[in-house]
Write a protein that holds these residues in place. Structure first.
Motif, mmCIF file in Angstrom:
data_model
loop_
_atom_site.group_PDB
_atom_site.id
_atom_site.type_symbol
_atom_site.label_atom_id
_atom_site.label_comp_id
_atom_site.label_asym_id
_atom_site.label_seq_id
_atom_site.Cartn_x
_atom_site.Cartn_y
_atom_site.Cartn_z
ATOM 1 N N PRO A 53 9.536 -0.114 0.693
ATOM 2 C CA PRO A 53 9.246 1.198 1.637
ATOM 3 C C PRO A 53 9.010 1.093 3.009
ATOM 4 O O PRO A 53 9.007 1.691 3.855
ATOM 5 N N GLU A 66 -2.719 -4.881 -11.327
ATOM 6 C CA GLU A 66 -3.635 -3.503 -11.147
ATOM 7 C C GLU A 66 -2.833 -2.761 -10.089
ATOM 8 O O GLU A 66 -2.154 -3.248 -9.315
ATOM 9 N N ILE A 97 2.218 1.978 -3.836
ATOM 10 C CA ILE A 97 2.411 3.352 -3.469
ATOM 11 C C ILE A 97 3.804 4.013 -3.553
ATOM 12 O O ILE A 97 4.051 5.023 -3.980
ATOM 13 N N ALA A 98 4.963 2.744 -3.526
ATOM 14 C CA ALA A 98 6.159 3.311 -3.680
ATOM 15 C C ALA A 98 6.633 3.747 -5.293
ATOM 16 O O ALA A 98 6.908 4.532 -5.438
ATOM 17 N N ARG A 156 3.189 -9.114 3.658
ATOM 18 C CA ARG A 156 4.055 -7.952 3.759
ATOM 19 C C ARG A 156 5.307 -8.314 2.882
ATOM 20 O O ARG A 156 5.957 -9.427 3.272
ATOM 21 N N GLN A 170 -0.038 -5.124 -1.233
ATOM 22 C CA GLN A 170 -0.257 -4.596 0.143
ATOM 23 C C GLN A 170 -0.834 -3.171 0.237
ATOM 24 O O GLN A 170 -1.741 -2.936 1.075
ATOM 25 N N THR A 171 -0.525 -2.297 -1.003
ATOM 26 C CA THR A 171 -1.192 -0.987 -0.910
ATOM 27 C C THR A 171 -2.738 -0.948 -0.517
ATOM 28 O O THR A 171 -3.210 -0.297 0.219
ATOM 29 N N ILE A 223 -2.948 3.963 7.656
ATOM 30 C CA ILE A 223 -2.370 4.896 8.811
ATOM 31 C C ILE A 223 -1.148 5.634 8.449
ATOM 32 O O ILE A 223 -0.376 4.970 8.058
ATOM 33 N N LEU A 243 3.616 2.195 3.969
ATOM 34 C CA LEU A 243 2.846 3.238 3.177
ATOM 35 C C LEU A 243 3.246 4.606 3.461
ATOM 36 O O LEU A 243 3.619 5.439 2.466
ATOM 37 N N ALA A 244 3.279 5.001 4.881
ATOM 38 C CA ALA A 244 3.635 6.111 5.233
ATOM 39 C C ALA A 244 5.084 6.655 4.725
ATOM 40 O O ALA A 244 5.263 7.998 4.708
ATOM 41 N N TYR A 283 -2.146 -3.645 -6.092
ATOM 42 C CA TYR A 283 -2.418 -4.948 -5.953
ATOM 43 C C TYR A 283 -1.482 -5.499 -4.965
ATOM 44 O O TYR A 283 -0.299 -5.390 -5.221
ATOM 45 N N GLN A 339 -4.095 -0.772 5.777
ATOM 46 C CA GLN A 339 -5.140 0.053 6.892
ATOM 47 C C GLN A 339 -5.003 1.686 6.647
ATOM 48 O O GLN A 339 -5.712 2.279 7.152
ATOM 49 N N GLU A 365 3.153 -1.915 -14.844
ATOM 50 C CA GLU A 365 2.266 -2.544 -13.868
ATOM 51 C C GLU A 365 1.837 -3.856 -14.426
ATOM 52 O O GLU A 365 0.996 -3.792 -15.414
HETATM 53 C C1 LIG Z 1 -2.624 -5.515 6.018
HETATM 54 C C2 LIG Z 1 -1.514 -4.609 5.673
HETATM 55 C C3 LIG Z 1 -1.818 -3.228 6.441
HETATM 56 C C4 LIG Z 1 -0.999 -2.298 6.347
HETATM 57 N N1 LIG Z 1 -1.358 -1.059 7.090
HETATM 58 C C5 LIG Z 1 -0.376 -0.157 6.935
HETATM 59 C C6 LIG Z 1 -0.480 1.314 7.441
HETATM 60 O O1 LIG Z 1 -1.755 1.373 8.092
HETATM 61 N N2 LIG Z 1 0.382 2.087 7.397
HETATM 62 C C7 LIG Z 1 1.370 2.028 6.668
HETATM 63 O O2 LIG Z 1 2.305 3.007 6.624
HETATM 64 N N3 LIG Z 1 1.800 0.845 6.284
HETATM 65 C C8 LIG Z 1 0.879 -0.368 6.000
HETATM 66 N N4 LIG Z 1 1.152 -1.412 5.549
HETATM 67 C C9 LIG Z 1 2.454 -1.544 4.696
HETATM 68 C C10 LIG Z 1 2.209 -0.901 3.304
HETATM 69 O O3 LIG Z 1 1.056 -1.312 2.853
HETATM 70 C C11 LIG Z 1 3.195 -1.468 2.461
HETATM 71 O O4 LIG Z 1 4.644 -0.971 3.096
HETATM 72 C C12 LIG Z 1 3.368 -0.638 1.144
HETATM 73 O O5 LIG Z 1 1.921 -0.395 0.370
HETATM 74 C C13 LIG Z 1 4.060 -1.233 0.280
HETATM 75 O O6 LIG Z 1 4.064 -0.529 -1.368
HETATM 76 P P1 LIG Z 1 4.816 -1.042 -2.494
HETATM 77 O O7 LIG Z 1 4.292 -0.009 -3.477
HETATM 78 O O8 LIG Z 1 6.246 -1.359 -2.128
HETATM 79 O O9 LIG Z 1 4.166 -2.653 -2.776
HETATM 80 P P2 LIG Z 1 2.509 -3.059 -3.103
HETATM 81 O O10 LIG Z 1 1.596 -2.191 -2.765
HETATM 82 O O11 LIG Z 1 2.727 -4.583 -2.945
HETATM 83 O O12 LIG Z 1 2.498 -2.854 -4.925
HETATM 84 C C14 LIG Z 1 3.340 -3.566 -5.755
HETATM 85 C C15 LIG Z 1 2.788 -3.270 -7.037
HETATM 86 O O13 LIG Z 1 3.878 -4.119 -8.144
HETATM 87 C C16 LIG Z 1 2.981 -4.922 -9.188
HETATM 88 N N5 LIG Z 1 3.811 -6.074 -9.650
HETATM 89 C C17 LIG Z 1 4.199 -7.086 -8.986
HETATM 90 N N6 LIG Z 1 4.886 -7.854 -9.590
HETATM 91 C C18 LIG Z 1 5.121 -7.273 -10.484
HETATM 92 C C19 LIG Z 1 5.851 -7.616 -12.111
HETATM 93 N N7 LIG Z 1 6.660 -8.691 -12.104
HETATM 94 N N8 LIG Z 1 5.577 -6.529 -13.100
HETATM 95 C C20 LIG Z 1 4.894 -5.223 -12.734
HETATM 96 N N9 LIG Z 1 4.242 -5.260 -11.674
HETATM 97 C C21 LIG Z 1 4.351 -6.065 -10.559
HETATM 98 C C22 LIG Z 1 1.788 -5.302 -8.187
HETATM 99 O O14 LIG Z 1 0.528 -5.656 -9.103
HETATM 100 C C23 LIG Z 1 1.492 -4.016 -7.451
HETATM 101 O O15 LIG Z 1 0.652 -3.205 -8.072
HETATM 102 C C24 LIG Z 1 0.075 -2.528 5.616
HETATM 103 C C25 LIG Z 1 0.335 -3.668 4.958
HETATM 104 C C26 LIG Z 1 -0.550 -4.741 5.091
HETATM 105 C C27 LIG Z 1 -0.140 -6.063 4.281
#
Ligand SMILES: Cc1cc2nc3c(=O)[nH]c(=O)nc-3n(C[C@H](O)[C@H](O)[C@H](O)COP(=O)(O)OP(=O)(O)OC[C@H]3O[C@@H](n4cnc5c(N)ncnc54)[C@H](O)[C@@H]3O)c2cc1C
Length: 416
Positions: A341, A35, A12-13, A314, A40-41, A47, A344-345, A38, A45, A32
């Motif tokens: 981030p 996927e 999401i970030a 996380r 956390q996002t 929310i 997600l919010a 893949y 959940q 990426e």
């Molecule tokens: C079980 C659970 C429930 C949650 N529920 C909530 C909620 O209800 N509300 C809320 O606000 N937050 C929630 N969160 C927190 C939220 O999901 C995360 O803070 C947020 O999704 C993080 O997003 P991100 O983009 O930083 O990372 P990620 O979603 O982890 O994405 C990282 C991306 O980078 C890619 N990547 C990794 N390494 C490499 C590389 N070397 N080269 C290229 N790509 C790479 C991965 O494949 C992935 O696509 C929850 C987290 C968890 C685990």
């Protein structure tokens, strides 16, 4: 090829930042290695928190204060009144329920909960309660925090930015070339035997747990912490339900649900259950989760349901004393930004912080006309959106009395 901004990691970030920077006229591209979402996002959940969790102790810290605005920003995006237009994404619910067990500690926590929030819990009368909470002994509140389907938001952001998304190999898919001072001069991106040479003004790492390895590859040692969770999935004859059962300052259980492709409803159970679950086997955790469900939702017939678990970490910036960050974290070193981030919010806030640094500290100017579709990487493979956890877990279990017996049920995506 010169790009203003190279983003690595399409959760999401990364996707929100890519969308925003392209809207501003930056030549930005995202790489990426698996996927989209893949990690956390896709497992989250969904929310859109407005600060309730932070306020359970009675106050919002200055940085947690930032979360108060997030439901308002997301609501505008989800209704198409603000960019990114997410009106094609699925909103599972426009509100969450909040209820207490009848302990004294729980009452005290709820009392603190209403302080300082833009989205405040409203008490609802018994007749307006959802069926599952009709018999609940404590108060029931409605909280206008939306719950979105993460998969649909990822799909929506993918569609908007299709021509700026590049897949790379999982191993050695990205190689940095650095100056002696530590600036990233160029990046080689490899996918299925092809190679692309990019010369970015700035590299933004938004790879969740992958940030650590990327930081190391770029010669950085930045502190990251992982918080492991074991989440529980439940499917069967369930109604759509989104809510937090709050006990004192703790969220005893957070339940979110989604209708899946087979028409079944799946619940995700988080909160304390998932934190405690880390040290348990799947069977023990399921037994514990079933007991908790009976205690907090006595109306529910848990024997008829199928259970599964999944593990996920996380990823956050490391905070001293093992504390948790309560706002998005963006670290800058030379022309490299690393972002967690935190929630997600917080994606809109994280994107705003990144844009602010790129514009005001790095002085990088947009190099294309806003909205111009350049389609520079037409034939390069585009990453897919990751599958939701209920589509990938294989082992589903059923509760039989005090024991948990393995049910060789069909995976959720095939169940009739
Ligand atoms: C079980 C659970 C429930 C949650 N529920 C909530 C909620 O209800 N509300 C809320 O606000 N937050 C929630 N969160 C927190 C939220 O999901 C995360 O803070 C947020 O999704 C993080 O997003 P991100 O983009 O930083 O990372 P990620 O979603 O982890 O994405 C990282 C991306 O980078 C890619 N990547 C990794 N390494 C490499 C590389 N070397 N080269 C290229 N790509 C790479 C991965 O494949 C992935 O696509 C929850 C987290 C968890 C685990």
């Amino acid at each position: 090829m010169d790009v203003d901004i190279l983003i690595i990691g399409g959760g999401i970030a990364g996707l929100w930042t890519l969308d925003q920077l392209r809207q501003r006229g930056y030549r930005a591209v995202l790489v990426e290695n698996r996927e989209l979402g893949y990690g956390q996002t896709i497992t989250s959940q969904g929310i859109i928190h407005g600060g309730l969790k932070y306020s359970l102790r009675g106050v919002l810290t200055a940085s947690a204060n930032e979360i108060r605005e997030m439901p308002i920003i997301w609501r505008d995006c989800l209704s198409g009144q603000r960019e990114p237009n997410l009106s094609s994404a699925t909103v599972r619910s426009h509100c969450c329920y909040l209820w207490q067990t009848d302990s004294l500690a729980s009452q005290a926590g709820m009392w603190g909960a209403s302080i300082q929030l833009r989205v405040k819990p409203e008490t609802i009368s018994v007749s307006h309660r959802p069926e599952l909470l009709k018999q609940s002994p404590g108060n029931v509140y409605r909280l206008d925090e939306q719950v979105i389907s993460p998969s649909s938001v990822l799909q929506c952001l993918k569609k908007r930015n299709q021509d700026a998304l590049l897949l790379c190999d999982q191993k050695q898919g990205i190689e940095f070339s650095r100056s002696q001072q530590g600036t990233i001069n160029s990046v080689n991106v490899r996918c299925q035997g092809d190679e692309l040479h990019l010369v970015p003004g700035c590299v933004v790492m938004t790879a969740g747990i992958g940030n650590q390895q990327l930081n190391e590859a770029a010669g950085l040692r930045q502190p990251m912490q992982r918080r492991p969770l074991q989440m529980v999935l439940v499917r069967g004859e369930l109604e759509m339900f989104q809510g937090h059962c709050v006990d004192g300052a703790k969220t005893r259980m957070t339940i979110t649900s989604e209708v899946i492709s087979t028409g079944e409803v799946v619940w995700q159970l988080g909160g304390q259950v998932a934190e405690l679950g880390v040290s348990m086997s799947a069977e023990d955790l399921i037994q514990h989760a079933a007991k908790e469900l009976k205690a907090i939702l006595p109306e529910l017939n848990v024997e008829s349901l199928k259970f599964a678990t999944y593990q996920v970490d996380r990823a956050e910036k490391k905070i001293s004393l093992g504390l948790r960050p309560d706002s998005p974290q963006v670290l800058k070193y030379k022309n490299i930004l690393t972002c967690w981030p935190t929630k997600l919010a917080f994606a809109p806030r994280a994107a705003e912080m990144i844009e602010e640094i790129i514009t005001n500290q790095m002085h990088i100017n947009p190099s294309v006309i806003p909205g111009e579709n350049e389609n520079l990487w037409k034939d390069w493979p585009v990453p897919n959106v990751a599958e939701s956890p209920w589509e990938t877990v294989e082992n589903w279990y059923q509760i039989s009395g005090e024991t948990v017996s393995f049910v060789p049920a069909r995976p959720a995506k095939q169940a009739a």
